[in-house]
Design an enzyme around this catalytic site. Structure first.
Site, PDB file in Angstrom:
ATOM      1  CB  SER A 133      -0.899   0.019   1.240  1.00 44.30           C
ATOM      2  OG  SER A 133      -1.555   1.276   1.391  1.00 44.30           O
ATOM      3  CE1 TYR A 135      -3.871  -2.404   4.829  1.00 42.74           C
ATOM      4  CE2 TYR A 135      -3.314  -0.165   4.147  1.00 42.74           C
ATOM      5  CZ  TYR A 135      -3.678  -1.463   3.829  1.00 42.74           C
ATOM      6  OH  TYR A 135      -3.846  -1.822   2.512  1.00 42.74           O
TER       7      TYR A 135
END
Length: 226
Positions: free
Chosen positions: A131, A144
């Site tokens: 990501s 995350y």
């Protein structure tokens, strides 16, 4: 026939990449936890389905073993299984932090480790879905982002360690993608990166010559200030 194993292949980015691989002539295994979604995806893709959790070490070994038994080898591994929780560091529970590390990092490590002997034999490719949150400060996505930053690091090390075997690896790092995981943003789907965009990037990676090494691909969302 070349073959590919896609974790998290029943929805989102994983499903889009699996569709692309099917269209490119790959024999497929898709693995996911949700049995109902998995069966629907496998039927659409004419793929072998493995109900498994990447949090379980035995499940990780089993999905690789089943794939190799069915297809006789492994050419492409896509680690797309992932989970994310929006939270500041102050409010993030230990359980949610551990789950993100377990799925996003440890799971990819386990599947890749079991797959490596087969990928070496085929001089194959590993694509890890990371990501953009792993490349920039991400307030509100702290756990995350940390898990994805670690996955990027793992991917870079893998690419260097396996240089002599012909195995290549790329961490694909998109901004918000139009999947269920991004629903909390409230952004309309047409303003988000599409899962098919990620699939097209993977298609391009697989078409590169063996001399080309692409450790990280970052995909910004139009309009974002990064």
């Amino acid at each position: 026939m070349p073959s590919a194993l896609v974790t998290g292949g029943s929805s989102g980015i994983g499903l889009a990449i699996a569709r692309m691989l099917r269209d490119e002539g790959f024999g497929l295994t898709v693995a996911a936890r949700n049995v109902e979604r998995l069966q629907v995806a496998a039927q659409e893709l004419d793929a072998h389905a493995v109900a498994a959790s990447v949090l379980d070490e035995e499940d990780c070994a089993r999905m690789v073993a089943e794939h190799v038994e069915r297809h006789g080898g492994l050419d492409v591994l896509v680690n797309s299984a992932g989970v994310g929780f929006a939270s500041t560091i102050a409010d993030l529970s230990t359980k949610r932090f551990d789950v993100q590390l377990g799925v996003n990092l440890r799971g990819a490590f386990l599947v890749t480790r079991d797959a490596l002997p087969h990928l070496r034999a085929s001089r194959g490719y590993v694509v890890n879905i990371a990501s953009i949150a792993g490349t920039i400060p991400t307030p509100g996505l702290s756990g995350y982002g940390a898990s994805k930053a670690a996955l990027i690091s793992l991917t870079r090390s893998l690419a260097r360690e396996e240089e002599g075997t012909g195995v290549r690896a790329t961490a694909l790092c998109p901004a918000f993608v139009d999947t269920a995981m991004a629903e909390w943003t409230g952004l309309p789907g047409e303003q988000l990166i599409q899962p098919e965009d990620c699939a097209e990037l993977v298609r391009a990676l697989l078409r590169l010559s063996p001399a080309a090494r692409v450790p990280v691909v970052v995909v910004e969302r139009a309009g974002d200030a990064v």
